[in-house]
Design a protein around this motif. Structure first.
Motif, mmCIF file in Angstrom:
data_model
loop_
_atom_site.group_PDB
_atom_site.id
_atom_site.type_symbol
_atom_site.label_atom_id
_atom_site.label_comp_id
_atom_site.label_asym_id
_atom_site.label_seq_id
_atom_site.Cartn_x
_atom_site.Cartn_y
_atom_site.Cartn_z
ATOM 1 N N HIS A 134 -32.687 24.211 -4.537
ATOM 2 C CA HIS A 134 -33.350 23.141 -3.778
ATOM 3 C C HIS A 134 -32.706 23.086 -2.395
ATOM 4 O O HIS A 134 -31.963 22.163 -2.064
ATOM 5 C CB HIS A 134 -33.214 21.815 -4.512
ATOM 6 C CG HIS A 134 -34.190 21.670 -5.630
ATOM 7 N ND1 HIS A 134 -33.904 20.957 -6.783
ATOM 8 C CD2 HIS A 134 -35.447 22.150 -5.809
ATOM 9 C CE1 HIS A 134 -34.949 21.015 -7.607
ATOM 10 N NE2 HIS A 134 -35.889 21.729 -7.028
ATOM 11 N N VAL A 135 -33.044 24.093 -1.593
ATOM 12 C CA VAL A 135 -32.340 24.299 -0.328
ATOM 13 C C VAL A 135 -32.563 23.176 0.680
ATOM 14 O O VAL A 135 -31.724 22.955 1.562
ATOM 15 C CB VAL A 135 -32.740 25.650 0.309
ATOM 16 C CG1 VAL A 135 -32.300 26.802 -0.559
ATOM 17 C CG2 VAL A 135 -34.252 25.710 0.554
ATOM 18 N N LEU A 136 -33.683 22.443 0.587
ATOM 19 C CA LEU A 136 -33.975 21.433 1.603
ATOM 20 C C LEU A 136 -32.916 20.345 1.674
ATOM 21 O O LEU A 136 -32.777 19.675 2.696
ATOM 22 C CB LEU A 136 -35.352 20.808 1.353
ATOM 23 C CG LEU A 136 -36.555 21.741 1.515
ATOM 24 C CD1 LEU A 136 -37.858 20.962 1.371
ATOM 25 C CD2 LEU A 136 -36.524 22.470 2.857
ATOM 26 N N ARG A 137 -32.168 20.163 0.603
ATOM 27 C CA ARG A 137 -31.066 19.191 0.627
ATOM 28 C C ARG A 137 -29.986 19.589 1.637
ATOM 29 O O ARG A 137 -29.186 18.739 2.041
ATOM 30 C CB ARG A 137 -30.406 19.098 -0.755
ATOM 31 C CG ARG A 137 -31.224 18.409 -1.832
ATOM 32 C CD ARG A 137 -30.489 18.463 -3.152
ATOM 33 N NE ARG A 137 -31.177 17.697 -4.201
ATOM 34 C CZ ARG A 137 -30.627 16.706 -4.889
ATOM 35 N NH1 ARG A 137 -29.374 16.351 -4.653
ATOM 36 N NH2 ARG A 137 -31.302 16.069 -5.830
ATOM 37 N N TYR A 138 -29.948 20.864 2.008
ATOM 38 C CA TYR A 138 -28.826 21.377 2.780
ATOM 39 C C TYR A 138 -29.179 21.712 4.226
ATOM 40 O O TYR A 138 -28.367 22.299 4.930
ATOM 41 C CB TYR A 138 -28.234 22.593 2.065
ATOM 42 C CG TYR A 138 -27.832 22.249 0.648
ATOM 43 C CD1 TYR A 138 -26.618 21.635 0.380
ATOM 44 C CD2 TYR A 138 -28.705 22.476 -0.420
ATOM 45 C CE1 TYR A 138 -26.271 21.271 -0.913
ATOM 46 C CE2 TYR A 138 -28.366 22.116 -1.712
ATOM 47 C CZ TYR A 138 -27.149 21.514 -1.957
ATOM 48 O OH TYR A 138 -26.808 21.142 -3.238
ATOM 49 N N SER A 139 -30.376 21.348 4.676
ATOM 50 C CA SER A 139 -30.697 21.533 6.088
ATOM 51 C C SER A 139 -30.044 20.404 6.881
ATOM 52 O O SER A 139 -29.994 19.253 6.425
ATOM 53 C CB SER A 139 -32.209 21.528 6.323
ATOM 54 O OG SER A 139 -32.733 20.207 6.231
ATOM 55 N N PRO A 140 -29.516 20.687 8.076
ATOM 56 C CA PRO A 140 -28.937 19.623 8.898
ATOM 57 C C PRO A 140 -29.912 18.472 9.124
ATOM 58 O O PRO A 140 -29.513 17.312 9.180
ATOM 59 C CB PRO A 140 -28.593 20.346 10.200
ATOM 60 C CG PRO A 140 -28.359 21.759 9.788
ATOM 61 C CD PRO A 140 -29.355 22.015 8.688
ATOM 62 N N HIS A 141 -31.196 18.805 9.243
ATOM 63 C CA HIS A 141 -32.231 17.790 9.458
ATOM 64 C C HIS A 141 -32.282 16.797 8.302
ATOM 65 O O HIS A 141 -32.212 15.574 8.488
ATOM 66 C CB HIS A 141 -33.582 18.492 9.627
ATOM 67 C CG HIS A 141 -34.753 17.564 9.784
ATOM 68 N ND1 HIS A 141 -35.367 16.963 8.703
ATOM 69 C CD2 HIS A 141 -35.408 17.135 10.884
ATOM 70 C CE1 HIS A 141 -36.354 16.203 9.128
ATOM 71 N NE2 HIS A 141 -36.405 16.285 10.448
ATOM 72 N N ASN A 142 -32.385 17.311 7.080
ATOM 73 C CA ASN A 142 -32.538 16.422 5.929
ATOM 74 C C ASN A 142 -31.236 15.712 5.564
ATOM 75 O O ASN A 142 -31.257 14.588 5.049
ATOM 76 C CB ASN A 142 -33.077 17.207 4.732
ATOM 77 C CG ASN A 142 -34.517 17.610 4.924
ATOM 78 O OD1 ASN A 142 -35.281 16.919 5.593
ATOM 79 N ND2 ASN A 142 -34.909 18.739 4.362
#
Length: 541
Positions: free
Chosen positions: A176-184
């Protein structure tokens, strides 16, 4: 986990976030194995080398050309692979690793083992690989989804969490990579820690898959059929369901409160467009773009998509899936040779007499999108609702007992027909303000002061889900390093550096399966009772 932002010296309504730093290397850096040398395997191999404090030391892949390309680029370079650097399948690696440990115990000089693995095989293989490798005690990152069925997800959970010989010593991560974007990461901090818009009232989140991306992956590609893969809500938008769970269900860092789970879930959607009923008359009986009279006028022409301008800067990423050896073709004969080989691949077609069961065994990337055997939704919405759920102990001592646990709604819209490709955008409405986030910026409107502030997380250098692929790899390898070299407990390292537990993974996936059940049965599903019946009862010892 997100770094603190500094206010811009010129415009005090702009906040800029510095780029994440690569962790420093320990004397014995984590050693990682890639299982599956497709697009996701290549992505993580690149991320290991560019963004983590670990090293990629081996690859498992049955297709020789894929195995060689990943190995040459990220592991053994121009030399030949040495022992322990390449395997044809995970079972071969398992046998080798068991034997390597026996040889090491006897004092033999053997290659150094690996500390962790990235599992990037097809979704239906995840459970077998995870359970097969679990006894080795390796740290595991499994690409999303965890498994294509709820029962398989529960089986994995039980094996990893209820087996005391495994759980305390190993880290398990999900893609679940979206947890690790600077944005999110910044978005969650603003919502849950800084509470910049107060109590969240409603969320509208959109996942624009992109019209040509959907044809590539969900009409012609590996994720086109529910029976051989899973519903598109799981294979594509489990990312998005997880982000909603992460923002609205998970308590903020340091909180001991339980997750605030939805009260009800409903969903609607279908395969609206990509079917024979929408086939242009001019296309006749053609089943392949390159033999179709309508090809030059069709926006879904495989020739136009893979050789034309539609993909923009993302072309290489998808062309490599169609023709893994494209780089060899170009290296040997130039761009024209690569184009010729790609067209030859797109021209491949099935004979009318070929049984459907045989046709469905592979992806035909030159196939007419109106003649494909796809059946997954190309348009779907999910609505989640929460009731007030104050924590009793807090109610007696704090007037803010409902903070983070009040009633609210969230809507996810997954749509194929969009110019944007996976550039998600979200509107979040709170009691004290509202947020609009578009994958690049986060704009906060404060109702109390009238102030409008825009936050700019760092712009990613490549695709990678907005630096999220690198972010997940960085945090996973960092967690391994803290356990391997700094004496930290695996459970603590998982909490601190990954921020996602097995409980989070099973709940997040359960939301997807519940939504699919609600869609198919056309009901508003009572989630707490569904959860108890379908999941919780099976997790008890």
């Amino acid at each position: 986990m997100a770094p603190h932002a500094d206010v811009d010296d010129v415009d005090f309504n702009v906040v800029r976030l510095p780029a994440p730093e690569r962790p420093s290397f320990s004397e014995s850096p984590p050693r990682l194995l890639i299982i599956g040398a497709g697009n996701r395997g290549i992505t993580y191999a690149a991320a290991i080398g560019e963004s983590t404090n670990g090293v990629c030391v081996g690859v498992v892949e049955p297709i020789a050309v894929k195995r060689r390309l990943l190995g040459q680029k990220y592991i053994w370079g121009k030399s030949e692979p040495s022992e322990g650097q390449e395997f044809e399948d995970w079972k071969q690696f398992l046998l080798w690793e068991v034997e390597r440990r026996k040889r090491a115990a006897l004092g033999e000089n053997v290659p150094e083992g690996v500390d962790g693995v990235f599992i990037c095989v097809q979704d239906h293989m995840h459970m077998a690989v995870v359970l097969g490798l679990a006894p080795l005690g390796l740290h595991i990152m499994c690409e999303k989804p965890l498994a294509p069925s709820l029962d398989d997800c529960v089986t994995i959970y039980r094996a990893l969490s209820l087996d005391s010989s495994l759980a305390p010593s190993t880290i398990f991560s999900i893609g679940h990579v979206l947890r690790y974007s600077p944005h999110n990461m910044l978005l969650r901090k603003l919502l849950l820690e800084d509470k910049v818009i107060g109590e969240v009232m409603a969320v509208n989140h959109t996942e624009p898959v992109g019209w040509w991306h959907f044809t590539h992956s969900y009409v012609r590609g590996n994720w086109r059929k529910e029976s051989t893969s899973a519903p598109s809500l799981l294979t594509k938008s489990c990312h998005d369901m997880d982000i909603i769970y992460w923002l609205l269900c998970s308590p903020p860092p340091g909180s001991s409160k339980p997750a605030h789970l939805p009260t009800s879930i409903s969903s609607s959607g279908s395969l609206q467009y990509f079917n024979r009923a929408h086939k242009p008359t001019e296309a006749g009986n053609a089943t392949n773009c390159l033999s179709c009279n309508y090809e030059s006028s069709c926006q879904f022409s495989a020739k136009r998509i893979y050789i034309g301008p539609q993909m923009g800067g993302q072309k290489e990423h998808f062309v490599r899936i169609v023709l893994p050896e494209i780089e060899d073709c170009v290296a040997a004969g130039g761009l024209e040779a690569g184009k010729k080989a790609l067209l030859a691949k797109l021209e491949e077609d099935y004979e009318p007499a070929m049984p459907a069961s045989e046709v469905s065994k592979r992806s035909w990337f030159g196939r007419c999108v109106y003649e494909a055997d796809n059946d997954v939704c190309d348009n779907q919405t999910v609505t989640l609702s929460w009731d007030n759920d104050p924590i009793a102990a807090d109610c007696e001592t704090s007037p803010q007992a409902l903070t983070g646990r009040g009633s609210k709604t969230a809507t996810l819209h997954m749509v194929a027909f969009a110019k944007k490709v996976c550039q998600r955008f979200t509107s979040i409405y709170g009691a004290d303000g509202e947020i609009y986030a578009d994958s690049n910026t986060i704009t906060v409107q404060d109702f109390k002061t009238g102030e409008k502030k825009t936050h700019y997380p760092p712009v990613p250098l490549g695709e990678g889900h907005g630096d999220a692929d690198a972010g997940l790899a960085r945090q996973f390898v960092l967690a391994i390093d803290r356990v391997k070299n700094h004496g930290e407990n695996a459970t603590d390292a998982q909490t601190q550096y990954l921020g996602c537990s097995l409980d989070d993974m099973i709940r997040s996936h359960a939301l997807v399966f519940a939504a699919e059940e609600a869609r198919k049965e056309k009901i508003v599903l009572d989630f707490p009772s569904w959860w108890e019946r379908k999941v919780a009862s099976k997790l008890k010892v």
